[in-house]
Design an enzyme around this catalytic site. Structure first.
Site, PDB file in Angstrom:
ATOM      1  N   HIS A 188       0.840  -1.203   0.000  1.00 31.50           N
ATOM      2  CA  HIS A 188       0.000   0.000   0.000  1.00 31.50           C
ATOM      3  C   HIS A 188       0.870   1.245   0.000  1.00 31.50           C
ATOM      4  N   ASP A 207       8.632  22.278 -25.099  1.00 28.95           N
ATOM      5  CA  ASP A 207       8.507  20.939 -24.523  1.00 28.95           C
ATOM      6  C   ASP A 207       9.501  20.858 -23.377  1.00 28.95           C
ATOM      7  N   TRP A 244       7.264  -0.416   4.290  1.00 29.20           N
ATOM      8  CA  TRP A 244       7.832   0.308   3.154  1.00 29.20           C
ATOM      9  C   TRP A 244       9.225   0.816   3.484  1.00 29.20           C
ATOM     10  N   SER A 288      13.741   6.353 -12.843  1.00 31.15           N
ATOM     11  CA  SER A 288      12.644   7.144 -13.389  1.00 31.15           C
ATOM     12  C   SER A 288      12.579   8.516 -12.722  1.00 31.15           C
ATOM     13  N   SER A 289      12.654   8.533 -11.397  1.00 31.27           N
ATOM     14  CA  SER A 289      12.562   9.820 -10.699  1.00 31.27           C
ATOM     15  C   SER A 289      13.731  10.720 -11.051  1.00 31.27           C
ATOM     16  N   HIS A 311      13.341  11.325   4.666  1.00 25.84           N
ATOM     17  CA  HIS A 311      12.725  12.577   5.066  1.00 25.84           C
ATOM     18  C   HIS A 311      12.622  13.573   3.928  1.00 25.84           C
ATOM     19  N   GLU A 363      12.243  12.827   1.055  1.00 25.00           N
ATOM     20  CA  GLU A 363      11.167  12.240   0.266  1.00 25.00           C
ATOM     21  C   GLU A 363       9.792  12.779   0.688  1.00 25.00           C
ATOM     22  N   TYR A 374       9.110  15.593   1.833  1.00 25.25           N
ATOM     23  CA  TYR A 374       8.941  16.953   1.316  1.00 25.25           C
ATOM     24  C   TYR A 374       8.829  16.950  -0.186  1.00 25.25           C
ATOM     25  N   SER A 417      -0.503  27.432  -3.856  1.00 27.71           N
ATOM     26  CA  SER A 417      -0.137  28.837  -4.044  1.00 27.71           C
ATOM     27  C   SER A 417      -0.583  29.358  -5.404  1.00 27.71           C
ATOM     28  N   HIS A 430      14.698  11.997  13.122  1.00 27.43           N
ATOM     29  CA  HIS A 430      13.493  12.055  13.962  1.00 27.43           C
ATOM     30  C   HIS A 430      12.599  10.833  13.747  1.00 27.43           C
ATOM     31  N   HIS A 431      12.905  10.039  12.732  1.00 23.51           N
ATOM     32  CA  HIS A 431      12.170   8.788  12.557  1.00 23.51           C
ATOM     33  C   HIS A 431      12.764   7.673  13.403  1.00 23.51           C
ATOM     34  N   THR A 486       7.404  26.569   7.256  1.00 19.50           N
ATOM     35  CA  THR A 486       6.097  26.043   6.860  1.00 19.50           C
ATOM     36  C   THR A 486       4.992  26.961   7.360  1.00 19.50           C
ATOM     37  N   LYS A 517       4.425  29.821   5.113  1.00 21.81           N
ATOM     38  CA  LYS A 517       3.576  29.482   3.964  1.00 21.81           C
ATOM     39  C   LYS A 517       2.104  29.521   4.333  1.00 21.81           C
ATOM     40  N   ARG A 547       1.350   0.440  15.237  1.00 22.85           N
ATOM     41  CA  ARG A 547       1.176   0.335  13.786  1.00 22.85           C
ATOM     42  C   ARG A 547       1.407  -1.095  13.321  1.00 22.85           C
TER      43      ARG A 547
HETATM   44  C1  HEA Z   1       0.657   8.943  -0.393  1.00 24.58           C
HETATM   45  C2  HEA Z   1       0.584   8.026   0.409  1.00 24.58           C
HETATM   46  C3  HEA Z   1      -0.598   7.381   1.023  1.00 24.58           C
HETATM   47  C4  HEA Z   1      -1.935   7.473   0.723  1.00 24.58           C
HETATM   48  C5  HEA Z   1      -2.614   8.287  -0.353  1.00 24.58           C
HETATM   49  C6  HEA Z   1      -2.623   6.619   1.659  1.00 24.58           C
HETATM   50  C7  HEA Z   1      -4.011   6.432   1.678  1.00 24.58           C
HETATM   51  C8  HEA Z   1      -4.676   5.651   2.627  1.00 24.58           C
HETATM   52  N1  HEA Z   1      -4.100   4.909   3.629  1.00 24.58           N
HETATM   53 FE1  HEA Z   1      -2.104   4.689   3.954  1.00 24.58          FE
HETATM   54  N2  HEA Z   1      -0.133   4.491   4.310  1.00 24.58           N
HETATM   55  C9  HEA Z   1       0.883   5.189   3.703  1.00 24.58           C
HETATM   56  C10 HEA Z   1       0.737   6.120   2.692  1.00 24.58           C
HETATM   57  C11 HEA Z   1      -0.488   6.472   2.124  1.00 24.58           C
HETATM   58  N3  HEA Z   1      -1.716   6.028   2.498  1.00 24.58           N
HETATM   59  C12 HEA Z   1       2.158   4.837   4.265  1.00 24.58           C
HETATM   60  C13 HEA Z   1       3.515   5.396   3.873  1.00 24.58           C
HETATM   61  C14 HEA Z   1       1.891   3.880   5.251  1.00 24.58           C
HETATM   62  C15 HEA Z   1       2.899   3.171   6.166  1.00 24.58           C
HETATM   63  C16 HEA Z   1       3.187   1.810   5.661  1.00 24.58           C
HETATM   64  C17 HEA Z   1       4.090   1.046   6.555  1.00 24.58           C
HETATM   65  O1  HEA Z   1       3.817   0.977   7.762  1.00 24.58           O
HETATM   66  O2  HEA Z   1       5.083   0.507   6.044  1.00 24.58           O
HETATM   67  C18 HEA Z   1       0.448   3.704   5.264  1.00 24.58           C
HETATM   68  C19 HEA Z   1      -0.218   2.859   6.133  1.00 24.58           C
HETATM   69  C20 HEA Z   1      -1.596   2.838   6.294  1.00 24.58           C
HETATM   70  C21 HEA Z   1      -2.260   2.208   7.374  1.00 24.58           C
HETATM   71  C22 HEA Z   1      -1.599   1.515   8.544  1.00 24.58           C
HETATM   72  C23 HEA Z   1      -1.357   0.112   8.228  1.00 24.58           C
HETATM   73  C24 HEA Z   1      -0.596  -0.562   9.312  1.00 24.58           C
HETATM   74  O3  HEA Z   1       0.088   0.107  10.093  1.00 24.58           O
HETATM   75  O4  HEA Z   1      -0.668  -1.782   9.349  1.00 24.58           O
HETATM   76  C25 HEA Z   1      -3.608   2.382   7.166  1.00 24.58           C
HETATM   77  C26 HEA Z   1      -4.666   1.877   8.066  1.00 24.58           C
HETATM   78  O5  HEA Z   1      -5.728   2.325   8.093  1.00 24.58           O
HETATM   79  C27 HEA Z   1      -3.760   3.130   5.964  1.00 24.58           C
HETATM   80  C28 HEA Z   1      -4.978   3.514   5.419  1.00 24.58           C
HETATM   81  C29 HEA Z   1      -5.099   4.340   4.307  1.00 24.58           C
HETATM   82  C30 HEA Z   1      -6.383   4.687   3.739  1.00 24.58           C
HETATM   83  C31 HEA Z   1      -7.714   4.213   4.207  1.00 24.58           C
HETATM   84  C32 HEA Z   1      -6.105   5.515   2.682  1.00 24.58           C
HETATM   85  C33 HEA Z   1      -7.152   6.125   1.788  1.00 24.58           C
HETATM   86  O6  HEA Z   1      -6.979   7.503   1.781  1.00 24.58           O
HETATM   87  C34 HEA Z   1      -7.057   5.517   0.426  1.00 24.58           C
HETATM   88  C35 HEA Z   1      -8.048   6.064  -0.517  1.00 24.58           C
HETATM   89  C36 HEA Z   1      -7.330   6.845  -1.550  1.00 24.58           C
HETATM   90  C37 HEA Z   1      -7.576   6.744  -2.831  1.00 24.58           C
HETATM   91  C38 HEA Z   1      -8.587   5.863  -3.378  1.00 24.58           C
HETATM   92  C39 HEA Z   1      -6.789   7.537  -3.790  1.00 24.58           C
HETATM   93  C40 HEA Z   1      -7.559   8.729  -4.208  1.00 24.58           C
HETATM   94  C41 HEA Z   1      -6.735   9.581  -5.064  1.00 24.58           C
HETATM   95  C42 HEA Z   1      -7.195  10.117  -6.179  1.00 24.58           C
HETATM   96  C43 HEA Z   1      -8.565   9.883  -6.634  1.00 24.58           C
HETATM   97  C44 HEA Z   1      -6.270  10.977  -6.929  1.00 24.58           C
HETATM   98  C45 HEA Z   1      -6.510  10.985  -8.357  1.00 24.58           C
HETATM   99  C46 HEA Z   1      -5.260  10.976  -9.057  1.00 24.58           C
HETATM  100  C47 HEA Z   1      -4.981  11.604 -10.219  1.00 24.58           C
HETATM  101  C48 HEA Z   1      -5.895  12.493 -10.890  1.00 24.58           C
HETATM  102  C49 HEA Z   1      -3.652  11.408 -10.828  1.00 24.58           C
HETATM  103  N4  HEA Z   1      -2.538   3.400   5.446  1.00 24.58           N
HETATM  104  C1  HEA Z   2       4.020  14.925   2.977  1.00 31.91           C
HETATM  105  C2  HEA Z   2       4.570  14.304   3.902  1.00 31.91           C
HETATM  106  C3  HEA Z   2       4.992  14.809   5.239  1.00 31.91           C
HETATM  107  C4  HEA Z   2       5.142  16.086   5.723  1.00 31.91           C
HETATM  108  C5  HEA Z   2       4.936  17.387   5.006  1.00 31.91           C
HETATM  109  C6  HEA Z   2       5.568  15.951   7.077  1.00 31.91           C
HETATM  110  C7  HEA Z   2       5.838  17.030   7.897  1.00 31.91           C
HETATM  111  C8  HEA Z   2       6.380  16.911   9.173  1.00 31.91           C
HETATM  112  N1  HEA Z   2       6.635  15.747   9.851  1.00 31.91           N
HETATM  113 FE1  HEA Z   2       6.208  13.879   9.199  1.00 31.91          FE
HETATM  114  N2  HEA Z   2       6.037  11.994   8.468  1.00 31.91           N
HETATM  115  C9  HEA Z   2       5.622  11.658   7.213  1.00 31.91           C
HETATM  116  C10 HEA Z   2       5.262  12.521   6.204  1.00 31.91           C
HETATM  117  C11 HEA Z   2       5.315  13.906   6.315  1.00 31.91           C
HETATM  118  N3  HEA Z   2       5.653  14.619   7.429  1.00 31.91           N
HETATM  119  C12 HEA Z   2       5.593  10.234   7.054  1.00 31.91           C
HETATM  120  C13 HEA Z   2       5.193   9.466   5.799  1.00 31.91           C
HETATM  121  C14 HEA Z   2       6.013   9.698   8.268  1.00 31.91           C
HETATM  122  C15 HEA Z   2       6.103   8.238   8.695  1.00 31.91           C
HETATM  123  C16 HEA Z   2       7.035   7.394   7.959  1.00 31.91           C
HETATM  124  C17 HEA Z   2       6.976   5.977   8.460  1.00 31.91           C
HETATM  125  O1  HEA Z   2       7.469   5.726   9.575  1.00 31.91           O
HETATM  126  O2  HEA Z   2       6.422   5.113   7.759  1.00 31.91           O
HETATM  127  C18 HEA Z   2       6.298  10.845   9.127  1.00 31.91           C
HETATM  128  C19 HEA Z   2       6.771  10.725  10.414  1.00 31.91           C
HETATM  129  C20 HEA Z   2       7.217  11.792  11.172  1.00 31.91           C
HETATM  130  C21 HEA Z   2       7.964  11.655  12.375  1.00 31.91           C
HETATM  131  C22 HEA Z   2       8.418  10.342  13.010  1.00 31.91           C
HETATM  132  C23 HEA Z   2       7.412   9.806  13.917  1.00 31.91           C
HETATM  133  C24 HEA Z   2       7.775   8.482  14.443  1.00 31.91           C
HETATM  134  O3  HEA Z   2       7.866   7.528  13.654  1.00 31.91           O
HETATM  135  O4  HEA Z   2       7.959   8.378  15.657  1.00 31.91           O
HETATM  136  C25 HEA Z   2       8.192  12.928  12.846  1.00 31.91           C
HETATM  137  C26 HEA Z   2       8.948  13.249  14.086  1.00 31.91           C
HETATM  138  O5  HEA Z   2       9.465  14.260  14.258  1.00 31.91           O
HETATM  139  C27 HEA Z   2       7.605  13.843  11.893  1.00 31.91           C
HETATM  140  C28 HEA Z   2       7.644  15.225  12.003  1.00 31.91           C
HETATM  141  C29 HEA Z   2       7.197  16.102  11.026  1.00 31.91           C
HETATM  142  C30 HEA Z   2       7.297  17.541  11.139  1.00 31.91           C
HETATM  143  C31 HEA Z   2       7.837  18.319  12.296  1.00 31.91           C
HETATM  144  C32 HEA Z   2       6.793  18.049   9.964  1.00 31.91           C
HETATM  145  C33 HEA Z   2       6.725  19.517   9.599  1.00 31.91           C
HETATM  146  O6  HEA Z   2       7.197  19.731   8.298  1.00 31.91           O
HETATM  147  C34 HEA Z   2       5.342  20.080   9.730  1.00 31.91           C
HETATM  148  C35 HEA Z   2       5.354  21.579   9.698  1.00 31.91           C
HETATM  149  C36 HEA Z   2       3.998  22.201   9.643  1.00 31.91           C
HETATM  150  C37 HEA Z   2       3.349  22.805  10.647  1.00 31.91           C
HETATM  151  C38 HEA Z   2       3.901  22.845  12.018  1.00 31.91           C
HETATM  152  C39 HEA Z   2       1.983  23.394  10.452  1.00 31.91           C
HETATM  153  C40 HEA Z   2       1.931  24.808   9.968  1.00 31.91           C
HETATM  154  C41 HEA Z   2       2.705  25.752  10.791  1.00 31.91           C
HETATM  155  C42 HEA Z   2       2.201  26.811  11.449  1.00 31.91           C
HETATM  156  C43 HEA Z   2       0.775  27.170  11.383  1.00 31.91           C
HETATM  157  C44 HEA Z   2       3.199  27.661  12.128  1.00 31.91           C
HETATM  158  C45 HEA Z   2       3.121  27.810  13.582  1.00 31.91           C
HETATM  159  C46 HEA Z   2       3.098  26.567  14.335  1.00 31.91           C
HETATM  160  C47 HEA Z   2       3.705  26.345  15.518  1.00 31.91           C
HETATM  161  C48 HEA Z   2       4.814  27.144  16.061  1.00 31.91           C
HETATM  162  C49 HEA Z   2       3.231  25.216  16.364  1.00 31.91           C
HETATM  163  N4  HEA Z   2       7.015  13.126  10.891  1.00 31.91           N
HETATM  164 CU   LIG Z   3      10.550  12.986   8.530  1.00 32.12          CU
END
Ligand code: HEA
Ligand code: HEA
Ligand SMILES: [Cu+2]
Ligand code: CUA
Lengths: 419, 548, 291
Positions: free
Chosen positions: B79, B108, B144, B171-172, B255, B257, B259, B270, B304-305, B330, B333, B452
């Protein structure tokens, strides 16, 4: 079903105000939807950091979302709003950069303070070594010669099988109870040395404010100091394979004198001679023998030597020959505990992932090869070298003589020879 | 989208497209490839969505009802891989393919054949990856994040996983190089860097992140491969390695990634908010600097992960502070977006609704991220559903909503047809409500102790999971409204007419709105000139069927 | 195909092409073969070779096409800039790839080995699990994986290899200057000299590997030292091989009269790549062999 859904709807609707799920909360000091306040001083600090951060975010959120909602409601074209032309203001931008920065510093300082305390494992009263296995925990009271395994309780283990037909709601403390809990004394600084035997696990008990990864080949340290007696539950928190969800932790914090009595009793039972029944006690004996040898043994490459030494020690104690009936009886126990999850009680397995053992080439073939596979594991099958020779001999014999299989007996000595 | 430019087949003097399937296989056109990317992303979103439904179905009740634990783990792993590498990233690349050349005013992308290659690698990579579901032993199930030693227990699927990641990486990287070079080298005369649209800016920085970190991921998985098959011991203590070393390398990629998955979203939001607020974006320059700061900081927060892996205290402190710092740019923004809406003249077409929901819900996800950043508290949050809730808030109503918003916003330009606004609104409300139903309760489940990556849980978490599952199913099915609406634009269902003006949206600005709708197959053969005010001085778009 | 006359003011947009797609197919077959070989060792070899052959064939055809476009003069100034930027970013991505392995080496030497021998907060790791282990470099870890081994002294063949690569950097520059002054013969000769140095380097490298495996018991299985040693030098060697092939192509193109004194990015791109390979080697020499 419908009723449960209704209950859920009702329950969750009042979630923010009322504490509906507290009754069944397994974390002793949590109300069922928030972090536990913790049974330790550090836990209280952590809880307040959590709440502080939460409230800061809430206040900022109210500000941001409030402003946004206001413009959404008032500054809409349908109300005749004309757009202003400003698009820049250095003063405002400096403020909203500096202010969050200041707020963050204000919370970072106490967080750093708490962290420093949490990482200070010095001056512990007692040290317990925690080893993760796929999928159970081993606890060893260092210097006390007490050592045992702890796993998911059997009733839950049965109920959690796919389509088991058992209502898990009827199982007490479903998935968060173990056969042998870890005992610790109240009010004492307990240090944990956390490591793993195979893959990474994480030892996590929220009430005690401990979560540390168990890394194979390395030892991490953590500590706790439970202020209140109680039963504190936790789970393995790092994905460790198939049964990651089924390796719970239970810690019982008891007054010092109770703890001392318990510990003494464990030492007594440790000196029992081995029986072939494959109960955890047998394991205790073998493993503590291993400790002794390891402690006395060569310092160089400890792990392997110690393991070998342990084998010798265990062999010396194990009876020379065991008859088929005894092996079959204890083999069944060992099988149910260790193997049935994958290969099923009737040995039919779950093809294609988990092969059937009925008439399987390995089971009907060379016995040594089968023993090796169980010792070393293969592919998705984990190694079972942590079982005693007697247990392995029993389980191999059991698989070779059940479900229509008929391919001979394996003795503990055979296993020892293969280690 | 598919037939968007069917009318331009007479464009033969400048090698128009081939016919039939060969058109798509051989195309070097950024619009064709953009379309392919978007359809691919779409497909992957649905496959990934289906997997999430398996997860949610199993978690609807405690006890195991449908799948074995091993298969559950495969679903979780796949997933995430499918959603991240197959859904969000190709989705953003597809948007960049379509919009970057149009927004910077060139013909292009810089390297059209490489662009084709970059796209076709993806179906190959995902065929490899998804085929593992049918191998004996099943798909990868180590999460993952692919942590060793667990991932080394994967069976036949293991090399498929590694090579699929390699192919996605190539690809990326090719896609990113293409975009960077297009932006740096092919802007219309007069378009200085600080006159570029924000979507272009955010993609420039995203592409830079991609080029910097995808090779690191490739290196990490290569070490996994040699550890498993060639006796190396990078991640084995007995040989002097360390399993945790993998985590460092992985998160050095991982990380940035995350962003990569949010910066283009910032660009989209924006773009959309000023259009529908009919007011210039507030603080353009600070938006650019904030994006750059986020990108820079993203390289020094990875651990931080890994707060619980037993790092030295100094490292834990450093990574806590650095992580918290990201909230500052952030925040800039978020405040800028709010200030853009302030005293605007707003209307609420579907793209705007999704953009507003983005600001709300992404911020909530950011807040929980900030809570996670506090190391001592993360000891309790880590690997619980609180983290799952955090990242789904930033990923689904963050990244995915922004893609949806972008598609609604630009599809009139792509197809020349307007989508159905009522269906769009219905889609929005269903999505916005049920995404919260799905993921909000997960915060509570996590705090109360649900870890999880488990197929089963203690009965006290029942309520949260029931909510979450119900939300997930409704959300998923609501997306069919979106598909219908978009396909209707592509194929002209329901008598949709091509009667749109060039500008389409009253408040839209930017070069893409100066060319006809649908945009011609080759947009700017002769580059437009950009004046000091950022507006084009004169526009010479290739008109349909015009010979050169 | 492009029918429009080359227009240097307009950016060159290539015609549709099937090569990229075929390239993907080739790669897919290749990795499928390798996967099969690694897991079950059954039918892997055939698809492996077939895929590889396909990929190589396509690379030559694809690049052949690019070369003829370039020679036809279809690439204007802007296209030239595109290639420069692209090559630059591509090399940057390669740097990051090597960075991962250098990072692993750094991590092992400054963190994991000291931890295994009880440094800092990991004292119990040493006492409980690896008693008596002391971190020294080179190391194959506390369990002495792969058995005793010897390392390759830096100031021996590796030093010669360093000199070879440095010299090749000089020869390619001499060739480049000659080309810029339109002196074709020296340009060609210096280029072949560069190729020869590349081949010589590879020869020594292969000898070194054979020596390591046969006489020194230094293998990929020699713990973390063997792992980092072979992965770093191995990936570097693969890049040298690729670079040498590209140099040969350039030398042949020079002989066919390709490139102009003022415009020859194909040439320069390969030269950049060669310098990059050179610099990586210097890094290797210092941190892998010497320190
Ligand atoms: C981008 C990333 C992404 C997205 C979109 C989602 C979407 C969803 N995720 Fe996912 N999820 C992850 C990234 C994402 N997740 C990751 C990284 C993990 C951790 C895995 C790990 O532990 O290793 C995770 C794990 C995770 C768990 C925990 C599993 C576990 O710990 O065992 C669960 C449980 O409820 C969950 C639920 C869902 C659900 C219900 C959605 C629903 O929102 C799904 C429905 C969404 C859609 C159907 C897509 C709709 C989008 C469109 C329609 C866009 C159209 C596109 C174009 C026009 C190009 N996800
Ligand atoms: C699009 C993806 C995305 C983004 C943007 C972020 C944004 C941030 N993430 Fe997240 N993060 C994930 C995707 C993302 N993360 C994923 C996929 C994981 C789990 C991976 C895995 O284990 O499978 C994860 C896990 C993760 C962890 C690890 C948790 C754990 O496993 O124990 C942490 C810990 O620090 C963290 C922190 C943050 C922080 C500080 C930001 C910051 O960038 C957020 C900043 C934004 C704001 C704070 C809001 C707006 C700000 C204001 C309004 C200003 C004023 C606010 C204050 C002063 C409070 N993230
Ligand atoms: Cu991170
Ligand atoms: Cu052990 Cu998860």
């Amino acid at each position: 079903m419908l009723k449960r859904l209704q209950a859920a709807v009702m329950g969750s609707a009042v979630l923010g105000l009322l504490n509906t799920t507290a009754a069944s909360a397994y974390l002793d000091t949590s109300n069922g939807w928030n972090l536990p306040t913790g049974a330790t001083d550090i836990g209280a600090e952590v809880f307040s950091l959590h709440m502080w951060m939460f409230w800061i975010c809430t206040v900022i959120g109210i500000g941001v979302f409030g402003t946004m909602m206001y413009s959404i409601i008032r500054h809409r074209k349908s109300l005749g709003a004309k757009s202003a032309s400003f698009h820049h203001s250095t003063a405002v931008e400096i403020v909203w950069t500096a202010l969050p920065f200041a707020i963050l510093i204000a919370i970072a300082i106490p967080a750093a303070g708490t962290l420093i305390k949490m990482e200070d494992t010095r001056d512990a009263d007692i040290t317990i070594k925690v080893t993760g296995y796929q999928w159970m925990w081993e606890y060893e009271y260092l210097g006390e010669d007490v050592r045992f395994f702890s796993r998911l309780k059997q009733d839950a283990n049965e109920a959690r099988q796919l389509k088991s037909g058992i209502d898990v709601h009827q199982v007490e403390n479903y998935l968060v109870d173990v056969d042998r809990p870890l005992m610790i004394p109240v009010g004492k600084k307990v240090r944990f040395l956390i490591t793993s035997n195979d893959v990474i696990h994480a030892w996590w008990v929220s009430d005690l404010t401990v979560k540390k990864d168990a890394i194979p080949g390395y030892i991490n340290e953590a500590w706790t100091n439970a202020k209140v007696p109680g039963t504190y539950r936790g789970v393995c928190a790092e994905l460790c394979g198939r049964d990651h969800g089924f390796m719970p932790i239970v810690v019982e914090a008891v007054p010092q004198d109770e703890f001392d009595a318990w510990l003494a009793e464990q030492k007594g039972s440790s000196s029992d001679t081995a029986d072939v029944a494959g109960t955890p006690k047998t394991v205790t004996v073998d493993e503590s023998a291993a400790t002794e040898v390891a402690a006395a043994g060569s310092p160089a490459v400890a792990a392997d030597d110690a393991a070998e030494g342990a084998e010798e020690a265990a062999d010396a104690e194990a009876p020379a020959e065991t008859d088929l009936d005894a092996l079959m009886a204890s083999g069944e126990t060992v099988y149910t505990r260790n193997c049935a999850a994958c290969h099923q009680a009737a040995g039919t397995g779950l093809p294609p992932n988990f092969p059937s053992l009925v008439g399987s080439a390995v089971v009907t073939g060379d016995a040594d090869a089968q023993v090796m596979q169980i010792l070393k594991g293969k592919g998705m099958m984990p190694p079972f070298a942590n079982l005693s020779d007697a247990d392995i001999a029993a389980v191999v014999t059991y698989t070779r003589n059940s479900w229509g299989n008929d391919s001979g007996v394996v003795q503990p000595a055979d296993v020892a020879a293969l280690r | 989208m598919a037939h968007a430019h069917a009318d331009h087949h007479d464009d033969h003097d400048h090698h128009g497209p081939d016919k039939g399937i060969m058109r798509w296989i051989k195309t070097t056109n950024h619009k064709d490839l953009g379309t392919l990317y978007l359809f691919f992303a779409f497909t992957m979103f649905f496959i990934g969505g289906m997997m999430s439904l398996v997860i949610r179905a199993e978690l609807f009740q405690p006890g195991l009802q449908f799948v074995h634990p091993e298969f559950f783990n495969q679903m979780t792993t796949m997933h995430a891989l499918v959603m991240i590498f197959g859904g969000v990233m190709p989705g953003f690349v597809g948007l960049a393919n379509w919009m970057v050349p149009m927004q910077v005013g060139c013909s292009d992308l810089a390297l059209p054949r490489i662009n084709n290659w970059g796209f076709w690698l993806l179906p190959a990579a995902f065929t490899l990856l998804l085929s593992t579901l049918f191998l004996p032993g099943g798909a990868p199930a180590g999460g993952w994040t692919m942590y060793p030693p667990l991932v080394l227990q994967t069976g036949d699927a293991f090399p498929f996983l590694i090579f699929a990641v390699h192919l996605m990486g190539i690809s990326s990287i090719t896609g990113a190089i293409n975009i960077v070079v297009t932006i740096l080298n092919m802007r219309a005369p007069g378009m200085t860097l600080l006159k570029m649209p924000l979507f272009v800016w955010t993609w420039l920085i995203t592409a830079y992140l991609l080029i910097a970190v995808m090779p690191v991921l490739a290196g990490a998985v290569t070490m996994l491969l040699t550890d498993k098959y060639f006796a190396t011991s990078f991640f084995t203590a007995s040989g002097g390695g360390d399993p945790v070393m993998f985590q460092h390398i992985f998160w050095f990629f991982g990380h940035p990634e995350v962003y990569i998955m949010i910066l283009p979203a910032f660009g989209i939001v924006s773009t959309i908010i000023p259009t529908f607020a009919r007011k210039r974006l507030f603080g353009y320059d600070s938006m650019v600097y904030a994006t750059a700061s986020i990108a820079f900081l993203s390289f020094i927060v990875w651990a931080h992960h890994m707060f619980t892996v037993g790092m030295p205290l100094a490292a834990e402190l450093f990574f806590m502070f650095a992580t918290m710092l990201i909230a500052v740019p952030t925040g800039v923004k978020v405040f800028n977006w709010v200030a853009t809406m302030w005293r605007g003249s707003m209307t609420f077409e579907t793209p705007m609704l999704f953009a507003i929901a983005f600001v709300f819900l992404f911020t909530i996800g950011g807040f929980s991220g900030l809570m996670l950043a506090l190391t001592p508290v993360d000891f309790l949050y880590h690997d619980t559903y609180f983290v799952v809730a955090h990242f789904h808030y930033v990923l689904v109503p963050g990244a995915v909503f922004s893609i949806i918003a972008a598609v609604y916003y630009w599809i009139p330009k792509w197809t020349g047809r307007m989508y159905n606004e009522s269906l769009g609104k219905l889609h929005f409300w269903l999505s916005a409500i049920f995404i919260n139903v799905t993921f909000f309760p997960q915060h509570f489940a996590g705090l109360a102790g649900m870890q999880r990556r488990v197929p089963d849980y203690a009965v006290q978490f029942l309520d949260f999971n029931v909510w979450s599952s119900v939300g997930a199913f409704v959300f998923f099915f609501a997306q069919f409204i979106f598909i219908y609406n978009m396909l209707a634009c592509c194929y002209g269902w329901g008598g949709r007419k091509r009667d749109l003006t060039d500008r389409v949206w009253e408040g839209a600005t930017g070069l893409e709105w100066t060319v006809p709708s649908p945009a011609p197959y080759h947009t700017f053969e002769d580059q437009p000139q950009i004046g000091d005010d950022g507006e084009p001085v004169k526009v010479k778009a290739t008109k349909t069927a015009k010979a050169h | 195909m492009a029918t429009a006359a080359p227009n240097k003011d307009r950016y060159f947009v290539p015609a549709p092409s099937a090569w990229p797609f075929m390239m993907t197919i080739g790669l897919a077959i290749l990795v499928l073969g390798v996967s099969n070989y690694l897991e079950s060792k059954s039918f892997g070899t055939i698809p492996m070779l077939a895929g590889l052959a396909l990929v190589i064939y396509i690379v030559f055809r694809w690049f052949g096409g690019v070369i003829s476009e370039s020679e036809r003069g279809e690439y204007g100034k802007q296209v030239d800039m595109t290639y420069r930027w692209s090559m630059g970013w591509f090399i940057f991505s390669e740097v990051m790839f090597f960075g991962a392995f250098f990072g692993a080496l750094f991590y092992a030497r400054t963190l994991s080995l000291p931890w295994l021998s009880g440094a800092g907060e990991k004292i119990e790791t040493n006492l409980q699990i690896w008693p008596g282990f002391e971190a020294v470099w080179p190391s194959n870890g506390p369990a002495a994986l792969g058995g005793d081994f010897q390392t390759i002294p830096a100031f021996d063949v590796p030093l010669i290899n360093t000199l070879i690569l440095l010299t090749s950097g000089v020869t390619i520059t001499l060739s480049h200057h000659a080309l810029k002054e339109d002196k074709r013969l020296p340009a060609i000769l210096w280029m072949w000299a560069t190729v020869a140095l590349g081949v010589l380097f590879l020869y020594f490298q292969v000898e070194e590997y054979i020596h390591a495996y046969r006489d020194l018991n230094l293998t990929m299985g020699s713990g973390i030292y063997g792992s980092t040693f072979f992965m770093l030098t191995g990936f570097h060697g693969m890049h040298v091989t690729l670079g040498t092939i590209m140099l040969i192509v350039i030398a042949l193109r020079l002989m066919k009269g390709h490139f102009k004194p003022d415009s020859h990015f194909g040439y320069e791109g390969v030269a950049w790549y060669w310098h990059f390979v050179d610099v990586v080697w210097l890094g290797l020499f210092v941190v892998v062999y010497w320190l």
